[in-house]
Design a protein around this motif. Structure first.
Motif, short mmCIF file in Angstrom:
data_model
loop_
_atom_site.label_atom_id
_atom_site.label_comp_id
_atom_site.label_asym_id
_atom_site.label_seq_id
_atom_site.Cartn_x
_atom_site.Cartn_y
_atom_site.Cartn_z
N THR A 226 0.83 -1.20 0.00
CA THR A 226 0.00 0.00 0.00
C THR A 226 0.87 1.25 0.00
O THR A 226 0.60 2.20 -0.75
CB THR A 226 -0.93 0.00 1.22
OG1 THR A 226 -1.62 -1.26 1.30
CG2 THR A 226 -1.94 1.12 1.13
N LEU A 227 1.92 1.26 0.82
CA LEU A 227 2.83 2.41 0.83
C LEU A 227 3.53 2.55 -0.52
O LEU A 227 3.60 3.65 -1.08
CB LEU A 227 3.86 2.27 1.94
CG LEU A 227 4.93 3.36 1.98
CD1 LEU A 227 4.31 4.74 2.16
CD2 LEU A 227 5.96 3.08 3.07
N GLY A 228 4.05 1.44 -1.05
CA GLY A 228 4.73 1.50 -2.34
C GLY A 228 3.83 2.00 -3.45
O GLY A 228 4.23 2.85 -4.26
N ARG A 229 2.57 1.52 -3.47
CA ARG A 229 1.64 1.95 -4.52
C ARG A 229 1.33 3.44 -4.39
O ARG A 229 1.22 4.16 -5.40
CB ARG A 229 0.35 1.13 -4.43
CG ARG A 229 -0.65 1.44 -5.55
CD ARG A 229 -0.10 1.00 -6.89
NE ARG A 229 -0.95 1.42 -8.00
CZ ARG A 229 -0.85 2.58 -8.64
NH1 ARG A 229 0.07 3.47 -8.25
NH2 ARG A 229 -1.63 2.86 -9.64
N ALA A 230 1.19 3.93 -3.17
CA ALA A 230 0.91 5.35 -2.95
C ALA A 230 2.11 6.21 -3.36
O ALA A 230 1.95 7.28 -3.96
CB ALA A 230 0.55 5.60 -1.49
N LEU A 231 3.32 5.75 -3.06
CA LEU A 231 4.50 6.51 -3.46
C LEU A 231 4.67 6.49 -4.98
O LEU A 231 5.06 7.51 -5.57
CB LEU A 231 5.75 5.94 -2.78
CG LEU A 231 5.81 6.08 -1.26
CD1 LEU A 231 7.08 5.42 -0.72
CD2 LEU A 231 5.75 7.54 -0.83
N ALA A 232 4.39 5.35 -5.61
CA ALA A 232 4.51 5.27 -7.07
C ALA A 232 3.59 6.28 -7.74
O ALA A 232 3.93 6.83 -8.80
CB ALA A 232 4.18 3.85 -7.54
N ALA A 233 2.43 6.52 -7.15
CA ALA A 233 1.48 7.46 -7.73
C ALA A 233 1.91 8.91 -7.57
O ALA A 233 1.38 9.79 -8.25
CB ALA A 233 0.11 7.27 -7.08
N GLN A 234 2.90 9.15 -6.70
CA GLN A 234 3.27 10.52 -6.38
C GLN A 234 4.74 10.85 -6.64
O GLN A 234 5.10 12.02 -6.74
CB GLN A 234 2.97 10.80 -4.90
CG GLN A 234 1.51 10.60 -4.53
CD GLN A 234 1.27 10.74 -3.04
OE1 GLN A 234 1.08 11.83 -2.53
NE2 GLN A 234 1.31 9.62 -2.32
N GLN A 235 5.59 9.82 -6.73
CA GLN A 235 7.02 10.07 -6.88
C GLN A 235 7.30 10.69 -8.25
O GLN A 235 6.85 10.17 -9.27
CB GLN A 235 7.79 8.75 -6.72
CG GLN A 235 9.31 8.93 -6.73
CD GLN A 235 10.03 7.68 -6.23
OE1 GLN A 235 9.65 7.12 -5.21
NE2 GLN A 235 11.06 7.25 -6.94
N PRO A 236 8.05 11.79 -8.32
CA PRO A 236 8.29 12.45 -9.60
C PRO A 236 9.25 11.64 -10.47
O PRO A 236 9.99 10.78 -9.97
CB PRO A 236 8.92 13.78 -9.18
CG PRO A 236 9.58 13.49 -7.87
CD PRO A 236 8.69 12.49 -7.19
N PRO A 237 9.24 11.87 -11.78
CA PRO A 237 10.22 11.20 -12.65
C PRO A 237 11.62 11.73 -12.39
O PRO A 237 11.80 12.80 -11.81
CB PRO A 237 9.73 11.57 -14.05
CG PRO A 237 9.00 12.86 -13.87
CD PRO A 237 8.35 12.77 -12.53
N GLY A 238 12.61 10.96 -12.81
CA GLY A 238 13.99 11.41 -12.65
C GLY A 238 14.68 10.91 -11.42
O GLY A 238 15.87 11.14 -11.23
N GLY A 239 13.97 10.22 -10.54
CA GLY A 239 14.60 9.68 -9.34
C GLY A 239 14.67 10.70 -8.22
O GLY A 239 14.42 11.89 -8.40
N LEU A 240 15.00 10.21 -7.02
CA LEU A 240 15.03 11.03 -5.82
C LEU A 240 16.45 11.11 -5.26
O LEU A 240 17.19 10.12 -5.29
CB LEU A 240 14.12 10.42 -4.76
CG LEU A 240 12.62 10.36 -5.08
CD1 LEU A 240 11.91 9.49 -4.05
CD2 LEU A 240 12.02 11.75 -5.14
N ASP A 241 16.79 12.28 -4.77
CA ASP A 241 18.03 12.44 -4.03
C ASP A 241 17.75 12.38 -2.53
O ASP A 241 18.00 11.37 -1.90
CB ASP A 241 18.71 13.76 -4.41
CG ASP A 241 19.27 13.74 -5.82
OD1 ASP A 241 20.13 12.89 -6.08
OD2 ASP A 241 18.83 14.54 -6.66
N VAL A 242 17.20 13.42 -1.98
CA VAL A 242 16.83 13.47 -0.56
C VAL A 242 15.31 13.43 -0.46
O VAL A 242 14.62 14.24 -1.09
CB VAL A 242 17.39 14.75 0.10
CG1 VAL A 242 16.98 14.82 1.56
CG2 VAL A 242 18.91 14.80 -0.04
#
Length: 300
Positions: A226-242
């Motif tokens: 559930t957490l992973g699916r929610a983050l996938a829906a919101q995480q921006p393209p290009g990857g995360l640094d911090v």
């Protein structure tokens, strides 16, 4: 607290973990306060394998251009969590421990092919209104630098006189102003599919019979899915640094089923959200996702 470091290489097999879980079903009645496990379990070099990341991404809905998912290192550390909870010295049976909350902080960008040193240890007891909770910490290092960490809170229900600091709602999210942004239809085999990429084969997620043995009418979705699916829906393209993610798990999600993602209005790189039932009146998970814009070290 002084920990005893134990190197876990190679990691235990799935069958070994399942057997240890069965052996830990019965524990003698605890007399007095529980003792915090003193082991620090370490895997010295765990590679971020592209194919495994891709499989995890497909299960949760991440896209390749989003980079290594913020929640992915948890699945690499999860076998070490199970090892702590199934040890003979752990005061409670591992089965029946409820995942209450998770806090993840990423300090540096993660890359496919990168090797991480994972360290897992029991951090503290937490007194909860429904029983005794335990915080398990995970630290991931690359080239000696802490790049990712998490705190996972697990609850043993119906423990009288729990020890530790009292647990409270640490998120402080708005109760009003959220709006539905997505609806997800969850298949009956979601638990089995996620178990294959996460290593969490708890029967409450993978089997109707197993779920009923633990008091659920049907199998329930993994909280970390559930957490992973929610983050996938919101995480921006290009990857995360911090970045960081905080979540509290509420009501179980029965499979098959439907749920919806609700978001507060965007506040820069800060997203407050809930996963709710189809009617929108009951939360399955509450969360906060924060990321920081990528810092270009070449700029003055």
């Amino acid at each position: 607290m002084d920990y005893v470091t134990q190197i876990i290489d190679p990691p235990p097999s799935r069958n070994r973990l399942l057997l240890d879980g069965l052996l830990a079903l019965r524990k003698p009645k605890l007399e007095g306060a529980p003792t915090l496990p003193k082991a620090r379990l370490v895997r010295s070099a765990v590679e971020l394998i592209a194919n495994d990341i891709a499989a995890y991404g497909r299960a949760c809905g991440f896209r390749r251009e989003q980079g290594v998912p913020l929640s992915y290192p948890h699945v690499l550390a999860f076998p070490l969590h199970l090892m702590l909870l199934t040890r003979p010295s752990f005061p409670y049976p591992a089965s029946g421990m409820v995942h209450l909350a998770n806090c993840i902080r990423q300090h540096r960008r993660l890359q496919e092919g990168q090797a991480l040193r994972l360290e897992v240890f029991a951090e503290r007891w937490v007194a909860h209104a429904k029983g005794q909770a335990l915080s398990i910490a995970t630290h991931a290092y690359s080239a000696g630098e802490l790049v990712w960490q998490s705190e996972s809170l697990y609850l043993r229900r119906d423990v009288a006189n729990p020890v530790g600091e009292p647990w409270g709602d640490s998120l402080g999210l708005p109760e009003e102003g959220l709006r539905r942004t997505q609806r997800w239809v969850l298949p009956a085999d979601l638990g089995r599919r996620f178990a294959k990429v996460s290593g969490d084969f708890n029967p409450i997620h993978t089997s109707l019979i197993g779920a009923r043995l633990f008091g659920f009418r049907r199998a329930i979705a993994h909280g970390m899915w559930t957490l992973g699916r929610a983050l996938a829906a919101q995480q921006p393209p290009g990857g995360l640094d911090v970045a960081e993610a905080h979540c509290e798990f509420k009501l179980p999600i029965f499979l098959p089923g439907q749920v919806a993602l609700w978001n507060a209005p965007a506040d820069g790189p800060r997203r407050a959200f809930e996963v709710r039932n189809p009617a929108g009146d009951k939360p399955h998970m509450r969360g906060l996702f924060i990321w920081h814009p990528r810092f270009d070290e070449s700029r003055p």
